[in-house]
Design an enzyme around this catalytic site. Structure first.
Site, short mmCIF file in Angstrom:
data_model
loop_
_atom_site.label_atom_id
_atom_site.label_comp_id
_atom_site.label_asym_id
_atom_site.label_seq_id
_atom_site.Cartn_x
_atom_site.Cartn_y
_atom_site.Cartn_z
CD GLU A 162 8.61 15.81 -22.03
OE1 GLU A 162 7.82 16.76 -21.87
OE2 GLU A 162 8.25 14.63 -22.22
CG ASN A 219 -0.16 16.10 -20.28
OD1 ASN A 219 0.81 15.36 -20.31
ND2 ASN A 219 -1.07 16.03 -19.33
CG HIS A 239 7.65 10.55 -24.00
ND1 HIS A 239 6.29 10.39 -24.05
CD2 HIS A 239 7.88 11.66 -23.26
CE1 HIS A 239 5.71 11.37 -23.35
NE2 HIS A 239 6.66 12.15 -22.86
CE LYS A 281 0.29 13.74 -14.35
NZ LYS A 281 -0.04 14.11 -15.74
CE LYS A 334 6.33 17.31 -13.82
NZ LYS A 334 6.55 16.05 -14.52
NE ARG A 343 -3.99 -2.03 2.13
CZ ARG A 343 -3.83 -3.00 3.03
NH1 ARG A 343 -2.85 -2.92 3.91
NH2 ARG A 343 -4.63 -4.02 3.02
CD GLU A 379 -2.95 16.26 -15.81
OE1 GLU A 379 -1.85 15.79 -15.48
OE2 GLU A 379 -3.48 16.10 -16.91
NE ARG A 418 1.47 16.91 -12.72
CZ ARG A 418 2.08 16.11 -11.88
NH1 ARG A 418 1.71 16.07 -10.61
NH2 ARG A 418 3.07 15.32 -12.28
CG HIS A 447 2.83 15.06 -23.51
ND1 HIS A 447 3.54 16.22 -23.71
CD2 HIS A 447 3.63 14.25 -22.78
CE1 HIS A 447 4.72 16.10 -23.11
NE2 HIS A 447 4.80 14.92 -22.54
CG HIS A 487 0.67 10.10 -24.82
ND1 HIS A 487 -0.04 10.56 -23.73
CD2 HIS A 487 1.97 10.16 -24.47
CE1 HIS A 487 0.81 10.89 -22.75
NE2 HIS A 487 2.04 10.65 -23.20
N1 LIG Z 1 5.93 10.42 -14.83
C1 LIG Z 1 6.00 11.50 -15.56
O1 LIG Z 1 5.63 12.59 -15.12
C2 LIG Z 1 6.58 11.40 -16.93
C3 LIG Z 1 6.88 12.57 -17.65
C4 LIG Z 1 7.49 12.45 -18.88
C5 LIG Z 1 7.76 11.19 -19.40
N2 LIG Z 1 7.45 10.09 -18.68
C6 LIG Z 1 7.76 8.75 -19.20
O2 LIG Z 1 9.17 8.63 -19.31
C7 LIG Z 1 9.48 7.66 -20.29
C8 LIG Z 1 10.58 8.15 -21.15
O3 LIG Z 1 11.73 8.35 -20.35
P1 LIG Z 1 13.19 8.44 -20.96
O4 LIG Z 1 13.16 9.33 -22.13
O5 LIG Z 1 14.10 8.73 -19.86
O6 LIG Z 1 13.42 6.97 -21.58
P2 LIG Z 1 14.09 5.63 -20.99
O7 LIG Z 1 13.85 5.48 -19.57
O8 LIG Z 1 13.66 4.55 -21.91
O9 LIG Z 1 15.65 5.90 -21.21
C9 LIG Z 1 16.13 6.07 -22.52
C10 LIG Z 1 17.28 5.11 -22.85
O10 LIG Z 1 18.49 5.61 -22.29
C11 LIG Z 1 19.11 4.62 -21.49
N3 LIG Z 1 19.80 5.34 -20.45
C12 LIG Z 1 19.26 5.93 -19.35
N4 LIG Z 1 20.18 6.63 -18.71
C13 LIG Z 1 21.33 6.48 -19.39
C14 LIG Z 1 22.65 6.99 -19.21
N5 LIG Z 1 22.92 7.86 -18.24
N6 LIG Z 1 23.61 6.61 -20.09
C15 LIG Z 1 23.31 5.80 -21.12
N7 LIG Z 1 22.08 5.30 -21.35
C16 LIG Z 1 21.11 5.65 -20.49
C17 LIG Z 1 17.97 3.74 -21.06
O11 LIG Z 1 18.42 2.48 -20.67
C18 LIG Z 1 17.11 3.73 -22.31
O12 LIG Z 1 17.62 2.81 -23.24
C19 LIG Z 1 8.19 7.39 -21.04
O13 LIG Z 1 7.69 6.14 -20.65
C20 LIG Z 1 7.26 8.49 -20.58
O14 LIG Z 1 5.92 8.11 -20.59
C21 LIG Z 1 6.87 10.17 -17.47
ZN LIG Z 2 6.50 13.95 -21.73
#
Ligand SMILES: NC(=O)c1ccc[n+]([C@@H]2O[C@H](COP(=O)([O-])OP(=O)(O)OC[C@H]3O[C@@H](n4cnc5c(N)ncnc54)[C@H](O)[C@@H]3O)[C@@H](O)[C@H]2O)c1
Ligand SMILES: [Zn+2]
Length: 362
Positions: A184, A244, A264, A142, A226, A120, A236, A240, A247, A251
């Protein structure tokens, strides 16, 4: 070190930004409720950074349970989450065990959702290692996994106790991922911070060359923006949603092409251009402003043209968006650079023309 506070009353937490922060266990220790943590990371990041973090914590007397998942957006699903729960249980992680996400947004969203739901809810710390995670996904609480019907459809709000962004980890980030994070960063300028967009126009080359000071400034400024939005509207209910921008289109692109085909940030970049073009059709933005946006997106190494999924497929995918209310699609549009707003009040014909334009350009 730059520090930004996310003001959420008793749950207020700091975002710390610095080179080499990974090994500074004294930052993490006061935030732990018990000398035991589970570090969730992936098979790409583990060989690079897991030992630095785990070693520093062990050196301070903390028991570390490493949980290494497969790399990729296509693993941000129920099966991977279940494998995390299995290990948490197997290693007898308790209610006071902190889950630490070491990685990009995928690891952060998965580990965060695990922390929100395991027994939980357990304490959570984010150590983001991609630019996207350092400027966006690690901040704000999130957490989610994807469903075949749509991105981030299953999740929870669960704020971290600390966000520690070690900018030195960006040295190993592939260039395409760095650009994806810049989408972003540009987003913050467009929705609420026109002076920051102007700063980005001057400093884009430095950012792409990974100039340490420029990156640290851009990360801090993005997090400041942010933090303001999240503090005002944690769940949101209103503003908030502005975060997006691009987005809903983005998406649809990610799901339409199959998760992981476009990053992304790439999908968001093309989505921002579609939102700008719709804003132009509604006489909110000038052609010059849309071109200015396209230029900064291009200079960040990001796509300005969305793929041709077909108008109907786009509309179908966009209909799954979490901003849909009473069946009505709501979009984030721009009334100027630095001023975004949410609206359901656009002509469907205009949206179709913008989506058809995606086909024409592709
Ligand atoms: N929760 C939120 O508020 C929020 C906001 C924006 C995006 N997201 C989510 O985030 C995700 C995208 O995140 P991302 O762009 O970080 O992608 P990711 O987590 O897939 O990382 C991108 C790639 O880089 C590699 N990597 C990470 N750090 C590294 C480093 N320091 N050196 C070498 N390689 C490295 C990872 O293994 C991966 O292959 C999506 O799923 C999206 O929906 C969430
Ligand atoms: Zn995003």
């Amino acid at each position: 070190m730059r520090t930004i506070s996310v003001g959420l009353g008793a749950r207020t937490y700091p975002i710390c930004i610095d080179r080499g922060l990974l090994t500074r266990s004294e930052l993490l220790l006061p935030r732990l409720e018990q000398r035991k943590v589970a570090i969730v990371t992936n098979s790409t990041i583990a060989p690079l950074y897991l030992e630095s973090l785990a070693g520093a914590l062990r050196g301070a007397g903390v028991v570390v349970v490493p949980i290494v998942i497969a790399d990729g957006e296509n693993h941000k699903n129920w099966q991977t989450l279940d494998s995390i729960f299995n290990l948490l249980l197997e290693y007898r992680c308790e209610r006071k065990t902190t889950i630490i996400a070491l990685g990009g947004g995928v690891v952060g969203d998965l580990a965060g959702f695990a922390a929100a739901t395991y027994q939980r809810g357990v304490p959570f710390i984010q150590i983001p290692t991609t630019l996207l995670a350092q400027v966006d996904s690690s901040v704000g609480g999130k957490t989610a996994i994807n469903h075949p019907h749509g991105k981030n459809m299953i999740g929870a709000f669960h704020q971290p106790r600390l966000v520690g962004a070690d900018t030195a980890t960006l040295d190993t980030l592939p260039e395409r991922e760095l650009s994806a994070g810049l989408a972003e960063v540009i987003k913050y300028g467009l929705i609420m911070d026109a002076p920051f967009l102007a700063w980005l126009e001057v400093n884009m080359e430095k950012l792409r060359a990974r100039d340490a000071e420029a990156l640290s400034y851009a990360i801090a400024r993005s997090c400041e923006n942010k933090a303001v939005v999240v503090a005002a509207d944690e769940r949101e209910a209103g503003d908030r949603a502005l975060l997006n921008l691009g987005h809903t289109f983005g998406h649809a692109i990610e799901a339409g092409l199959g998760f992981g085909t476009w990053l992304h940030g790439e999908a968001v970049a093309a989505g921002i251009i579609l939102a700008a073009r719709l804003s132009q059709r509604m006489d909110l933005l000038s052609a010059g402003e849309v071109e200015r946006i396209a230029q900064i997106v291009r200079r960040a190494g990001l796509p300005t043209e969305a793929p041709d999924l077909g108008e109907d497929r786009y509309l179908e995918l966009m209909g799954h968006d979490k901003k849909v209310e009473d069946g009505n699609l709501r979009l984030i549009l721009l009334r100027a650079i630095g001023k975004a707003f949410v609206t359901a009040d656009f002509r469907p014909g205009d949206l179709r023309k913008v989506l058809a334009g995606a086909a024409a350009h592709a």
